[in-house]
Scaffold this active site. Structure first.
Site, PDB file in Angstrom:
ATOM      1  N   CYS A 180      28.106  32.149  54.828  1.00 31.24           N
ATOM      2  CA  CYS A 180      27.604  31.443  53.650  1.00 31.24           C
ATOM      3  C   CYS A 180      28.745  30.130  54.473  1.00 31.24           C
ATOM      4  O   CYS A 180      27.946  28.931  54.195  1.00 31.24           O
ATOM      5  CB  CYS A 180      27.490  32.346  52.576  1.00 31.24           C
ATOM      6  SG  CYS A 180      26.881  30.816  51.576  1.00 31.24           S
ATOM      7  N   CYS A 197      25.250  39.311  47.755  1.00 21.64           N
ATOM      8  CA  CYS A 197      24.058  38.528  46.896  1.00 21.64           C
ATOM      9  C   CYS A 197      23.063  38.652  47.420  1.00 21.64           C
ATOM     10  O   CYS A 197      22.050  38.233  46.097  1.00 21.64           O
ATOM     11  CB  CYS A 197      24.928  36.401  46.625  1.00 21.64           C
ATOM     12  SG  CYS A 197      24.100  35.895  48.134  1.00 21.64           S
TER      13      CYS A 197
END
Length: 361
Positions: free
Chosen positions: A95, A192
């Site tokens: 990410c 997440c």
């Protein structure tokens, strides 16, 4: 602005420092839940609202940018593909590498901004050969490991206002003093995009299940499993082995072979790794001036760094690291971050490990 306390205080400090600040919340999921579950969740409506309230309090413009498609392709699909290949990826590294400091930074620069400011705990130092990435002042919150994928160009357009803060408690206290409603909001953790924390079940849906063998280091079958993706290197529990070890000691997952859907188990001492290497690497600033150099290697976000020797073979385009003491339970797909003291030298994805214990030992 994720909607958490760190990014809110980072934005406040950037405003206070006199910068022209715009708050951006990244929508990384088109099916985000409405509410968080404690410290779990990703891109929830609640998070976006918390970020907007913080921006309003600071008096800065606020936008939500939809990066969900790129996040799906570059992070989620990469995560699934790595597990299919028998590797253990770190989605936070991906990410940072492909979304926050690539896609986001690219758009920011196109729009005329100078830098991306985040609430990460790390230090930026302007050294003799350019900007350097260093560990944060608060060792307990240091996030330099997950930022090790940043390049010299990205570091030149990055701003970490929290890097010098001695503790997270001080950040929360500052948020409360500023009137930010997220002052006591729980930190997010785990993966997440798997908000319930059931990584094994999530992968089973994405990858599927398939019965395979569990074998010892000599190749003898000692059990069966319903999907190799459900195992991680160093795992002890949940193996359900039908054949006990000759010495009666517990066995651990040593290797995952996706081609034939086999899981290899063995004694605890066989988890020791004497050498790691990888062909996908980058340097956090200036590249090393020598092909061989001393360093410290860290293989997990919260692991202790281990003194090592590194060899950068530019012809073969690989980095090989030999730790002074064997590393414990290393999996291919993990990221090895190299340090010189507090400074991040660079990182590579581990694609080969050499056990410190011979098979016939």
């Amino acid at each position: 602005m994720s909607g958490g306390v760190d990014s809110a205080v980072a934005a406040a400090r950037a405003v206070e420092a006199g910068h022209d600040v715009v708050g951006v919340h990244l929508a990384l999921s088109r099916a985000g839940g409405t509410l968080r579950t404690g410290s779990r969740g990703c891109c929830t409506i609640e998070d976006a609202m918390d970020a907007r309230r913080a921006a309003d309090l600071l008096g800065i413009p606020f936008y939500v940018w939809d990066f969900s498609e790129r996040f799906r392709e570059d992070v989620i699909e990469d995560f699934v593909a790595e597990y299919r290949a028998g590797r253990t990826p770190n989605p936070c590294m991906r990410c940072n590498e492909r979304i926050k400091f690539a896609a986001l930074l690219e758009r920011a620069l196109e729009l005329g901004f100078d830098a991306v400011c985040t609430g990460h705990y790390a230090l930026l130092v302007d050294g003799p050969e350019g900007r350097e990435l260093h560990r944060a002042s608060d060792a307990a919150k240091d996030q330099s490991y997950v930022l090790g994928v940043l390049t010299a160009e990205q570091l030149a357009h990055t701003y970490f206002p929290l890097g010098t803060t001695p503790s997270k408690a001080l950040v929360r206290a500052e948020a409360a003093e500023r009137g930010l409603t997220v002052a006591q909001k729980p930190d997010s953790h785990d993966i997440c995009f798997i908000p319930d924390g059931d990584t094994r079940g999530w992968l089973a849906e994405k990858v599927g299940t398939a019965t395979g063998d569990i074998v010892d280091r000599a190749g003898a079958k000692v059990g069966t499993h319903e999907g190799a993706h459900a195992f991680t290197i160093g795992q002890r529990r949940g193996l359900s082995l039908g054949v006990p070890a000759a010495d009666g000691k517990p066995r651990f997952v040593l290797e995952i072979r996706p081609v034939d859907n086999t899981v290899v188990v063995g004694p605890r001492e066989a988890l020791a790794v004497a050498e790691i290497s990888g062909a996908t690497y980058s340097w956090a600033g200036a590249a090393p001036t020598a092909s061989a150099f001393a360093c410290a290697v860290q293989i997990r976000a919260h692991a202790d760094p281990v003194p090592a020797q590194a060899l950068w073979d530019q012809d073969a385009a690989t980095v090989v690291v030999t730790p002074v003491e064997p590393l414990d339970g290393v999996a291919t797909g993990q990221t090895a971050v190299l340090y010189d003291g507090t400074r991040v030298i660079g990182q590579f994805t581990i694609d080969r490990t050499v056990s410190a214990v011979p098979v016939d030992a």
